[in-house]
Design a protein around this motif. Structure first.
Motif, mmCIF file in Angstrom:
data_model
loop_
_atom_site.group_PDB
_atom_site.id
_atom_site.type_symbol
_atom_site.label_atom_id
_atom_site.label_comp_id
_atom_site.label_asym_id
_atom_site.label_seq_id
_atom_site.Cartn_x
_atom_site.Cartn_y
_atom_site.Cartn_z
ATOM 1 N N SER A 175 4.179 0.971 -7.922
ATOM 2 C CA SER A 175 3.547 -0.289 -8.339
ATOM 3 C C SER A 175 3.936 -0.696 -9.757
ATOM 4 O O SER A 175 4.181 -1.866 -10.048
ATOM 5 N N GLU A 221 2.434 1.693 -3.382
ATOM 6 C CA GLU A 221 1.425 2.177 -4.331
ATOM 7 C C GLU A 221 1.214 3.676 -4.184
ATOM 8 O O GLU A 221 1.079 4.404 -5.179
ATOM 9 N N LYS A 222 1.231 4.160 -2.949
ATOM 10 C CA LYS A 222 1.033 5.593 -2.687
ATOM 11 C C LYS A 222 2.113 6.456 -3.332
ATOM 12 O O LYS A 222 1.855 7.578 -3.755
ATOM 13 N N ILE A 223 3.326 5.930 -3.392
ATOM 14 C CA ILE A 223 4.418 6.728 -3.962
ATOM 15 C C ILE A 223 4.619 6.433 -5.453
ATOM 16 O O ILE A 223 5.592 6.878 -6.058
ATOM 17 N N LYS A 230 0.835 -1.211 0.000
ATOM 18 C CA LYS A 230 0.000 0.000 0.000
ATOM 19 C C LYS A 230 0.866 1.255 0.000
ATOM 20 O O LYS A 230 0.575 2.224 -0.708
ATOM 21 N N GLU A 231 1.929 1.243 0.785
ATOM 22 C CA GLU A 231 2.825 2.409 0.829
ATOM 23 C C GLU A 231 3.550 2.599 -0.499
ATOM 24 O O GLU A 231 3.742 3.737 -0.950
#
Length: 301
Positions: A296, A291-293, A288-289
């Protein structure tokens, strides 16, 4: 032959009980090839060689050699605080891999170039048909010696000397080493977090642990640099740094990054002490982290 492009410092796959799981290596090798990784640096720091027995290190050497491909250059790190063990490992590897490497003994630390050359010379002689690399990682080996001075002596004493795996952030020493004798030797850059900084200095080959995970990101950085898009390249380098920082914050990079290989279907199993092993829930948080930056899209396939 000069090795170019990305070389992954590979993990030592293990079963859940902590024993070696060399059966993973066939798929591991194909995964790296599929992601345009050019080579493997086995039995190194990322591969927890200090936590392995001599026989386990040989088993990994054998497994990689049995899955050898023309698409994947194999470098076997055979260094050990014991010169006797290092020579034994070099002899074993001599007919199985494409090159060998050693770092300096790291308990009774070397304090002179002459001693380092002597150590390397004796090990290299045990695999006389293989290119020999010195693994320069002073933060762990304690051999904080100047590589340009090493290069002035080592090639004369070691007939198979090919170059250096340069894992240090001393870019001045790296540049001088790379340019020594008109760039005669293969100086492989080994500091992933400053990959971008190596490009203006002419780096062509790199060895690192994160090339297991996000190789396409580094190739994109290189592409942007060559197109003169430095700001975009720097933004991606920052993401590479954040990848390391995020995994490191969850219990320590080495162990967490090894477990993260499950994300790609390559289950390298647990890490040995003192590295940490974390739960699947932690890996869900990591994804998730990332993906936030915006990482992915760069995770390996």
């Amino acid at each position: 032959m000069k090795i170019e492009n990305l070389i992954a410092a590979t993990y030592a796959p293990m079963h859940q009980d902590g024993s070696l799981n060399t059966g993973v290596i066939k798929d591991y090798a194909q995964f790296l090839i599929n992601n345009k990784v050019s080579g493997v640096f086995m039995n190194g720091s990322t591969g927890d060689f200090v936590s392995l027995s001599t026989e386990e290190r040989k088993a990994l050497t054998l497994a990689w050699s049995e899955n050898k491909s023309s698409d994947l250059y194999l470098i076997d790190h055979v260094g050990d605080p014991s010169l006797k063990v290092s020579k034994e490992l070099a002899t074993y590897a001599s007919d199985k891999v494409d090159a060998i490497a050693v770092l300096a003994p790291y308990y009774f630390r070397l304090n002179s170039i002459d001693k380092l050359v002597q150590y390397c010379k004796e090990v290299a002689a045990c695999a006389p048909k293989l290119p020999f690399y010195y693994y320069h990682i002073p933060v762990l080996s304690g051999a904080n010696l100047n590589m340009i001075e090493f290069l002035k002596i080592a090639p004369r004493e070691i007939p198979t000397f090919a170059g250096i795996k340069f894992t240090n952030n001393n870019l001045i020493d790296y540049l001088h080493s790379k340019n020594f004798e008109d760039g005669k030797y293969n100086i492989l850059f080994g500091f992933d977090e400053i990959f971008l900084s190596s490009l203006p200095l002419g780096a062509k080959g790199w060895v690192g642990s994160t090339y297991n995970h996000i190789p396409s990101l580094y190739y994109k950085i290189k592409e942007l640099f060559e197109a003169g898009q430095m700001q975009k390249a720097a933004q991606l380098q920052t993401k590479a740094i954040r990848f390391v920082e995020i995994l490191d914050s969850k219990g320590g990079f080495n162990g967490v990054a090894k477990g993260f290989m499950k994300t790609y279907g390559i289950d390298c199993g647990p890490s040995r002490f003192p590295h940490s092993n974390v739960s699947n829930e932690v890996y869900d948080d990591i994804k998730k982290e990332l993906e936030k930056i915006g990482l992915s899209e760069f995770l390996g396939k």
